[in-house]
Design a protein around this motif. Structure first.
Motif, PDB file in Angstrom:
ATOM      1  N   HIS A  12       0.859  -1.185   0.000  1.00 15.38           N
ATOM      2  CA  HIS A  12       0.000   0.000   0.000  1.00 15.38           C
ATOM      3  C   HIS A  12       0.894   1.233   0.000  1.00 15.38           C
ATOM      4  CE1 HIS A  12       0.618   0.785   4.310  1.00 15.38           C
ATOM      5  NE2 HIS A  12       0.532  -0.524   4.450  1.00 15.38           N
ATOM      6  N   GLY A  13       0.318   2.377  -0.307  1.00 18.46           N
ATOM      7  CA  GLY A  13       1.084   3.601  -0.524  1.00 18.46           C
ATOM      8  C   GLY A  13       2.062   3.960   0.583  1.00 18.46           C
ATOM      9  N   TYR A  14       1.594   3.951   1.841  1.00 22.23           N
ATOM     10  CA  TYR A  14       2.491   4.329   2.933  1.00 22.23           C
ATOM     11  C   TYR A  14       3.619   3.316   3.083  1.00 22.23           C
ATOM     12  CZ  TYR A  14       4.271   5.878   7.383  1.00 22.23           C
ATOM     13  OH  TYR A  14       5.093   6.329   8.380  1.00 22.23           O
ATOM     14  N   ALA A  15       3.343   2.035   2.830  1.00 20.74           N
ATOM     15  CA  ALA A  15       4.387   0.998   2.908  1.00 20.74           C
ATOM     16  C   ALA A  15       5.442   1.216   1.824  1.00 20.74           C
ATOM     17  CB  ALA A  15       3.774  -0.393   2.795  1.00 20.74           C
ATOM     18  N   TYR A  47       2.230   0.541 -15.619  1.00 22.61           N
ATOM     19  CA  TYR A  47       3.347  -0.130 -14.947  1.00 22.61           C
ATOM     20  C   TYR A  47       2.949  -0.713 -13.604  1.00 22.61           C
ATOM     21  CZ  TYR A  47       6.210   2.326 -18.394  1.00 22.61           C
ATOM     22  OH  TYR A  47       6.754   2.799 -19.566  1.00 22.61           O
ATOM     23  N   LEU A  48       1.865  -0.207 -13.037  1.00 19.44           N
ATOM     24  CA  LEU A  48       1.349  -0.701 -11.763  1.00 19.44           C
ATOM     25  C   LEU A  48      -0.133  -0.985 -11.901  1.00 19.44           C
ATOM     26  CD1 LEU A  48       2.850   1.894  -9.228  1.00 19.44           C
ATOM     27  CD2 LEU A  48       3.804  -0.315  -9.890  1.00 19.44           C
ATOM     28  N   SER A  49      -0.604  -1.937 -11.121  1.00 21.83           N
ATOM     29  CA  SER A  49      -2.039  -2.126 -10.974  1.00 21.83           C
ATOM     30  C   SER A  49      -2.367  -1.794  -9.523  1.00 21.83           C
ATOM     31  CB  SER A  49      -2.454  -3.557 -11.320  1.00 21.83           C
ATOM     32  OG  SER A  49      -1.858  -4.481 -10.425  1.00 21.83           O
ATOM     33  N   GLY A  50      -3.513  -1.208  -9.329  1.00 25.91           N
ATOM     34  CA  GLY A  50      -3.908  -0.819  -7.982  1.00 25.91           C
ATOM     35  C   GLY A  50      -5.250  -1.407  -7.624  1.00 25.91           C
ATOM     36  N   SER A  51      -5.426  -1.691  -6.334  1.00 28.07           N
ATOM     37  CA  SER A  51      -6.715  -2.188  -5.866  1.00 28.07           C
ATOM     38  C   SER A  51      -6.980  -1.615  -4.477  1.00 28.07           C
ATOM     39  CB  SER A  51      -6.728  -3.719  -5.826  1.00 28.07           C
ATOM     40  OG  SER A  51      -5.736  -4.203  -4.944  1.00 28.07           O
ATOM     41  N   TRP A  52      -8.262  -1.380  -4.196  1.00 25.47           N
ATOM     42  CA  TRP A  52      -8.660  -0.823  -2.909  1.00 25.47           C
ATOM     43  C   TRP A  52      -9.009  -1.940  -1.946  1.00 25.47           C
ATOM     44  CZ3 TRP A  52      -7.892   4.023  -1.565  1.00 25.47           C
ATOM     45  CH2 TRP A  52      -7.812   4.992  -2.557  1.00 25.47           C
ATOM     46  N   SER A  53      -8.660  -1.738  -0.694  1.00 21.78           N
ATOM     47  CA  SER A  53      -9.059  -2.660   0.370  1.00 21.78           C
ATOM     48  C   SER A  53      -9.363  -1.827   1.608  1.00 21.78           C
ATOM     49  CB  SER A  53      -7.956  -3.675   0.665  1.00 21.78           C
ATOM     50  OG  SER A  53      -6.782  -3.025   1.114  1.00 21.78           O
ATOM     51  N   THR A  54     -10.051  -2.426   2.546  1.00 19.06           N
ATOM     52  CA  THR A  54     -10.344  -1.761   3.811  1.00 19.06           C
ATOM     53  C   THR A  54      -9.670  -2.555   4.916  1.00 19.06           C
ATOM     54  OG1 THR A  54     -12.455  -0.985   2.954  1.00 19.06           O
ATOM     55  CG2 THR A  54     -12.161  -0.931   5.344  1.00 19.06           C
ATOM     56  N   VAL A  55      -8.816  -1.855   5.679  1.00 19.06           N
ATOM     57  CA  VAL A  55      -8.088  -2.478   6.781  1.00 19.06           C
ATOM     58  C   VAL A  55      -8.335  -1.634   8.023  1.00 19.06           C
ATOM     59  CG1 VAL A  55      -5.814  -3.155   7.647  1.00 19.06           C
ATOM     60  CG2 VAL A  55      -6.320  -3.350   5.206  1.00 19.06           C
ATOM     61  N   GLY A  56      -8.901  -2.255   9.049  1.00 15.09           N
ATOM     62  CA  GLY A  56      -9.188  -1.513  10.275  1.00 15.09           C
ATOM     63  C   GLY A  56     -10.107  -0.334  10.048  1.00 15.09           C
ATOM     64  N   GLY A  57     -11.037  -0.468   9.111  1.00 12.99           N
ATOM     65  CA  GLY A  57     -11.975   0.594   8.815  1.00 12.99           C
ATOM     66  C   GLY A  57     -11.421   1.690   7.914  1.00 12.99           C
ATOM     67  N   ARG A  58     -10.162   1.566   7.497  1.00 16.99           N
ATOM     68  CA  ARG A  58      -9.550   2.577   6.631  1.00 16.99           C
ATOM     69  C   ARG A  58      -9.340   2.003   5.233  1.00 16.99           C
ATOM     70  NH1 ARG A  58      -4.444   5.232   9.261  1.00 16.99           N
ATOM     71  NH2 ARG A  58      -4.803   6.573   7.479  1.00 16.99           N
ATOM     72  N   LYS A  59      -9.663   2.801   4.228  1.00 18.73           N
ATOM     73  CA  LYS A  59      -9.445   2.370   2.848  1.00 18.73           C
ATOM     74  C   LYS A  59      -7.985   2.574   2.500  1.00 18.73           C
ATOM     75  CE  LYS A  59     -12.324   3.050  -0.411  1.00 18.73           C
ATOM     76  NZ  LYS A  59     -13.181   3.623  -1.445  1.00 18.73           N
ATOM     77  N   ARG A  60      -7.417   1.573   1.823  1.00 17.45           N
ATOM     78  CA  ARG A  60      -6.033   1.665   1.354  1.00 17.45           C
ATOM     79  C   ARG A  60      -5.961   1.195  -0.084  1.00 17.45           C
ATOM     80  NH1 ARG A  60      -1.696  -0.881   5.453  1.00 17.45           N
ATOM     81  NH2 ARG A  60      -3.236  -2.121   6.507  1.00 17.45           N
ATOM     82  N   ARG A  61      -5.073   1.834  -0.819  1.00 19.98           N
ATOM     83  CA  ARG A  61      -4.818   1.410  -2.198  1.00 19.98           C
ATOM     84  C   ARG A  61      -3.505   0.652  -2.195  1.00 19.98           C
ATOM     85  NH1 ARG A  61      -7.426   1.490  -6.653  1.00 19.98           N
ATOM     86  NH2 ARG A  61      -6.412   1.750  -8.651  1.00 19.98           N
ATOM     87  N   THR A  62      -3.557  -0.561  -2.705  1.00 17.61           N
ATOM     88  CA  THR A  62      -2.383  -1.409  -2.792  1.00 17.61           C
ATOM     89  C   THR A  62      -1.938  -1.462  -4.246  1.00 17.61           C
ATOM     90  OG1 THR A  62      -3.107  -2.722  -0.904  1.00 17.61           O
ATOM     91  CG2 THR A  62      -1.500  -3.747  -2.357  1.00 17.61           C
ATOM     92  N   TYR A  63      -0.632  -1.338  -4.439  1.00 18.70           N
ATOM     93  CA  TYR A  63      -0.054  -1.294  -5.782  1.00 18.70           C
ATOM     94  C   TYR A  63       0.802  -2.531  -6.024  1.00 18.70           C
ATOM     95  CZ  TYR A  63      -1.470   3.557  -5.564  1.00 18.70           C
ATOM     96  OH  TYR A  63      -2.203   4.702  -5.437  1.00 18.70           O
ATOM     97  N   ALA A  64       0.736  -3.033  -7.257  1.00 25.52           N
ATOM     98  CA  ALA A  64       1.534  -4.187  -7.663  1.00 25.52           C
ATOM     99  C   ALA A  64       2.132  -3.905  -9.036  1.00 25.52           C
ATOM    100  CB  ALA A  64       0.675  -5.448  -7.716  1.00 25.52           C
ATOM    101  N   LEU A  65       3.312  -4.428  -9.250  1.00 25.22           N
ATOM    102  CA  LEU A  65       4.000  -4.282 -10.535  1.00 25.22           C
ATOM    103  C   LEU A  65       3.301  -5.136 -11.590  1.00 25.22           C
ATOM    104  CD1 LEU A  65       6.597  -2.675 -11.060  1.00 25.22           C
ATOM    105  CD2 LEU A  65       7.886  -4.754 -10.662  1.00 25.22           C
ATOM    106  N   THR A  66       3.109  -4.586 -12.771  1.00 24.14           N
ATOM    107  CA  THR A  66       2.542  -5.344 -13.890  1.00 24.14           C
ATOM    108  C   THR A  66       3.688  -5.895 -14.738  1.00 24.14           C
ATOM    109  OG1 THR A  66       2.492  -3.430 -15.352  1.00 24.14           O
ATOM    110  CG2 THR A  66       0.519  -3.819 -13.992  1.00 24.14           C
TER     111      THR A  66
END
Length: 95
Positions: A12-15, A47-66
């Protein structure tokens, strides 16, 4: 640098920011206002694919290399090696 940080797996972005900081020994402590727009641009470029998830009530966008991102990272590494060799030769006074 962002593509290289994501090479081992999705983050995710902060990571991504934390991984940059850690892998650079603290030399790259980039603000979120720099990293998040760059991640979005890399996603738009395919170059990246992104997907949204909810962790601890917070939405996060996770990025992966294509696949395109892996190819771009490989090309950037080659370009960087060529550039750094030329720079090192110049600084060392070699012809």
């Amino acid at each position: 640098m962002l593509l290289a940080v994501l090479e081992p797996g999705p983050l995710h972005g902060y990571a991504v920011i934390e991984a940059l900081r850690q892998r650079s020994g603290g030399r790259f402590d980039l603000p979120t206002g720099t990293v998040y727009p760059a991640l979005r641009a890399l996603e738009r470029a395919g170059y990246l694919s992104g997907s949204w998830s909810t962790v601890g009530g917070r939405k996060r966008r996770t990025y992966a290399l294509t696949g395109s991102g892996r190819h771009a990272l490989s090309a950037e590494r080659t370009d960087w090696r060529d550039f750094s060799r030329a720079l090192n030769a110049t600084l060392a006074g070699e012809a």
